[in-house]
Design a protein around this motif. Structure first.
Motif, mmCIF file in Angstrom:
data_model
loop_
_atom_site.group_PDB
_atom_site.id
_atom_site.type_symbol
_atom_site.label_atom_id
_atom_site.label_comp_id
_atom_site.label_asym_id
_atom_site.label_seq_id
_atom_site.Cartn_x
_atom_site.Cartn_y
_atom_site.Cartn_z
ATOM 1 N N VAL A 1 -7.767 6.263 3.321
ATOM 2 C CA VAL A 1 -6.644 7.140 3.699
ATOM 3 C C VAL A 1 -6.924 8.573 3.255
ATOM 4 O O VAL A 1 -6.807 9.519 4.044
ATOM 5 N N ASN B 1 -0.210 -0.932 -11.967
ATOM 6 C CA ASN B 1 0.492 -2.023 -11.307
ATOM 7 C C ASN B 1 -0.181 -3.358 -11.546
ATOM 8 O O ASN B 1 0.478 -4.380 -11.718
ATOM 9 N N PRO C 1 1.464 7.735 -4.427
ATOM 10 C CA PRO C 1 2.377 8.735 -5.005
ATOM 11 C C PRO C 1 2.766 9.788 -3.959
ATOM 12 O O PRO C 1 1.919 10.517 -3.476
ATOM 13 N N LEU D 1 0.832 -1.195 0.000
ATOM 14 C CA LEU D 1 0.000 0.000 0.000
ATOM 15 C C LEU D 1 0.874 1.255 0.000
ATOM 16 O O LEU D 1 0.656 2.190 -0.762
ATOM 17 N N PHE E 1 -2.493 4.583 -10.879
ATOM 18 C CA PHE E 1 -1.310 3.956 -10.333
ATOM 19 C C PHE E 1 -1.553 2.479 -10.019
ATOM 20 O O PHE E 1 -0.809 1.595 -10.421
ATOM 21 N N ILE E 2 -2.646 2.222 -9.297
ATOM 22 C CA ILE E 2 -2.956 0.843 -8.892
ATOM 23 C C ILE E 2 -3.329 0.010 -10.113
ATOM 24 O O ILE E 2 -2.907 -1.143 -10.253
ATOM 25 N N THR F 1 -4.089 7.985 -7.948
ATOM 26 C CA THR F 1 -3.786 6.748 -7.233
ATOM 27 C C THR F 1 -4.445 5.554 -7.922
ATOM 28 O O THR F 1 -3.858 4.472 -8.002
ATOM 29 N N GLU G 1 -6.751 -8.033 -4.935
ATOM 30 C CA GLU G 1 -5.793 -7.247 -4.151
ATOM 31 C C GLU G 1 -5.815 -5.780 -4.561
ATOM 32 O O GLU G 1 -5.790 -4.890 -3.715
ATOM 33 N N LEU H 1 -8.657 0.840 0.475
ATOM 34 C CA LEU H 1 -7.835 1.368 1.565
ATOM 35 C C LEU H 1 -7.386 2.790 1.252
ATOM 36 O O LEU H 1 -7.395 3.682 2.102
ATOM 37 N N MET H 2 -7.004 2.986 -0.017
ATOM 38 C CA MET H 2 -6.533 4.301 -0.429
ATOM 39 C C MET H 2 -7.632 5.348 -0.265
ATOM 40 O O MET H 2 -7.374 6.460 0.179
#
Lengths: 301, 307
Positions: free
Chosen positions: B22, B289, A142, A137, B285-286, B282, B11, B18-19
């Motif tokens: 946050v 990946n 970024p 995580l 980004f995920i 984000t 995942e 989760l992001m």
């Protein structure tokens, strides 16, 4: 050419060790090491060697060019900025900021990451799975955006940038610590310590940590350059070290609008960043090669 | 193979969730949005009304679920600064500029980096090798905001070959793409060089040579195929570097992408937009990946046979 000190029969063992180390380096590494020593020296003794007050300027001396340009003078070797502040003095003060940020970030991220990585590797099982998800995580967030978000909420502050950079970099220690711990967790000496009734805490402190330390030191060295660039970038964007403290990044930002008329405002602090980071990266690679060749070429984040 | 892909997808979804937590709590716990939106001159009645309008009198968990529900339908609230436009609309308008810049930069760095890495490994310790190592060192050390300014100064201000900023024609891409790409170029050159050196010393390359294959087939087909696997593993990281780099490079070159939007909305304290941009970036980004993980399973035969 062999180094002069190596033939001179140094008076004690420490000097001998230093000179042996020095002769084992090739020229690029010697230059890098010398530059790094200068950086640390300047950062530590900055307030005593700085020729002018980095925060006070005189408007009569504003935008003075560096000494090698027409109109430059020895009293301001790298010239002055738009408020007449001496650039050399600001570079020296900036080195202090950079070094402080590096030391704090590497200490915080190193302790946090090592604790998490070692625990994950040593205890394994669900503890490992949960902690490693946390690492993934952290790796997928970024940094610059997190810093911008925090900066927008609470304004630029020294604490913020330490927290933000530490939050991004701890995961690299965690990965390395976990991998290294997994390698030695089932070695005979660890098993022996366990069967002789030592607690997990003692085993980790006395047997695991000393053995994984070299790899972690390599990570720390390779991170110095990353920290310097991150701090400068955040300060450039206005969410790093708050003004008027002269961070190298905010000095470049200040000089940006004068690029056509007073190029030195950008070029001097930028070169300071480039030279410092290049020196650290060269040394980091060499250290990685010596301690663990497998790490080479892997420090790309 | 399908199992691995499915597991990775789950995942990625958990990471996204989760992001969002946050980001939501970061922006809630560290500041009072009501005070931020209304400023100093607001009356108590205004504050109470806005608190109710924004749903801030609800329990924090309910607030988060509302935020998540709206975000899933693409509703991130409206921009405070840019004429009350929906935040997502602002982002979507800026996304093509960012993606095209990152695409150009990535394509350029892949081609040049692989070429450079292979040549440096084949002619180990030659002038090409030294040049490649120098580029790798400088590229990984130079801060991109400063590189952008230097390139702009040299090629636009002094030489006048390229425009300082702007968006639309191909000339506009050259300097920003070079600035954005140099770090990745350095990383790819290094990776390809070191894994090519390893591959060239291996048994299967000796076998290929013994079989009498031509040198170019040995290098470009057999050695390179294996050397590219580490490059693929790091693709997610490269993309990450490009995205975070975009905030800086787009600011330096006034590029109309989401990186500059993030920067501008932060200067303007435009909260809904900041939140949305961070979440969108984000997510990109995920997703990147995830794609890299899947690609990895597809290209590496050892991974394919599992699961």
């Amino acid at each position: 050419m062999a180094d002069a000190t190596s033939g001179a029969n140094p008076p004690n063992a420490v000097l001998a060790a230093i000179s042996r180390f020095w002769t084992s380096l090739d020229w690029p590494l010697r230059i890098a090491l010398a530059l790094l020593v200068v950086f640390v020296f300047v950062a530590v003794f900055g307030p005593w060697i700085s020729p002018h007050d980095p925060l006070k300027g005189s408007l009569r001396a504003r935008l003075a060019p560096p000494v090698w340009q027409d109109g430059g003078s020895w009293s301001h070797i790298f010239g002055t900025d738009r408020l007449g502040r001496d650039i050399l003095s600001r570079i020296i003060a900036g080195a202090r900021i950079s070094l402080t940020v590096c030391v704090l970030v590497i200490a915080i991220a190193g302790v946090l990451g090592t604790a998490i990585g070692t625990a994950a590797g040593y205890f394994g099982g669900w503890c490992d799975r949960v902690l490693m998800r946390l690492v993934d995580l952290a790796l997928s967030f970024p940094v610059i955006l997190l810093a911008l978000l925090l900066g927008a909420i609470s304004g630029p502050s020294f604490t913020n940038i330490i927290v933000v950079i530490s939050l991004t970099l701890w995961s690299q220690y965690a990965r390395m610590a976990r991998g290294e711990t997994l390698k030695i967790r089932n070695e005979d000496y660890v098993d022996l310590a366990r069967t002789s009734g030592l607690s997990d805490r003692v085993i980790i402190w006395r047997h695991i940590l000393p053995n994984i330390a070299p790899a972690l030191i390599v990570v720390a060295t390779l991170q110095v350059g990353i920290v310097v660039v991150l701090e400068a970038s955040l300060s450039f964007l206005g969410v790093g070290v708050p003004p008027p403290a002269p961070s190298w990044g905010s000095m470049v930002a200040d000089g940006r609008s004068y690029i056509a008329s007073a190029w030195w405002l950008c070029m001097v602090p930028g070169s300071a960043i480039l030279i410092t980071v290049m020196a650290v990266n060269l040394l980091g690679d060499a250290l990685a090669d010596r301690i663990n060749p497998a790490l080479r070429g892997r420090n790309i984040q | 193979m399908f199992k691995i892909v499915a597991a990775r997808t789950v995942e990625a979804l958990i990471a996204l969730l989760l992001m969002s937590i946050v980001i939501f709590f970061l922006s809630r716990l560290t500041g009072d949005p009501v005070a931020l939106l209304l400023g100093d001159g607001a009356t108590e009645a205004d504050k109470i009304k806005l608190t109710r309008d924004l749903g801030l009198d609800q329990p924090i968990v309910i607030q988060y679920l509302t935020f998540l529900g709206k975000a899933l339908t693409g509703d991130f609230g409206r921009s405070v600064a840019a004429g009350n436009q929906p935040a997502l609309q602002l982002i979507m308008a800026r996304l093509p500029a960012s993606l095209s810049l990152a695409g150009v930069a990535l394509a350029f760095t892949m081609v040049v980096g692989i070429l450079f890495g292979v040549m440096a490994a084949v002619r180990h310790n030659s002038a090409v090798d030294i040049a490649a190592r120098l580029i790798a060192l400088v590229g990984q050390s130079v801060p991109s905001f400063w590189l952008g300014i230097v390139l702009m100064y040299v090629f636009a201000v002094q030489l006048g070959w390229l425009p300082t900023s702007g968006y639309g024609r191909w000339e506009h891409y050259v300097l920003p793409a070079a600035t954005l790409g140099l770090f990745t170029l350095a990383a790819i050159t290094r990776l390809v060089r070191s894994s090519m050196l390893e591959a060239l010393g291996s048994e299967y390359i000796k076998l290929a040579r013994v079989k009498g294959l031509s040198e170019s087939v040995v290098i470009w087909k057999h050695a390179l195929a294996n050397s590219l696997i580490p490059v693929v593993t790091f693709m997610g990281t490269f993309f990450a570097v490009m995205i975070t780099g975009a905030v800086i490079v787009e600011t330096v070159f006034s590029w109309p992408g989401i990186g500059r939007l993030a920067y501008e909305s932060i200067l303007a304290r435009d909260f809904p937009v900041v939140q949305a941009v961070v979440l969108v970036i984000t997510s990109l980004f995920i997703i990147a990946n995830l794609l890299v993980d899947i690609l990895y399973v597809v290209i590496d035969p050892r991974m394919r046979s599992r699961g």
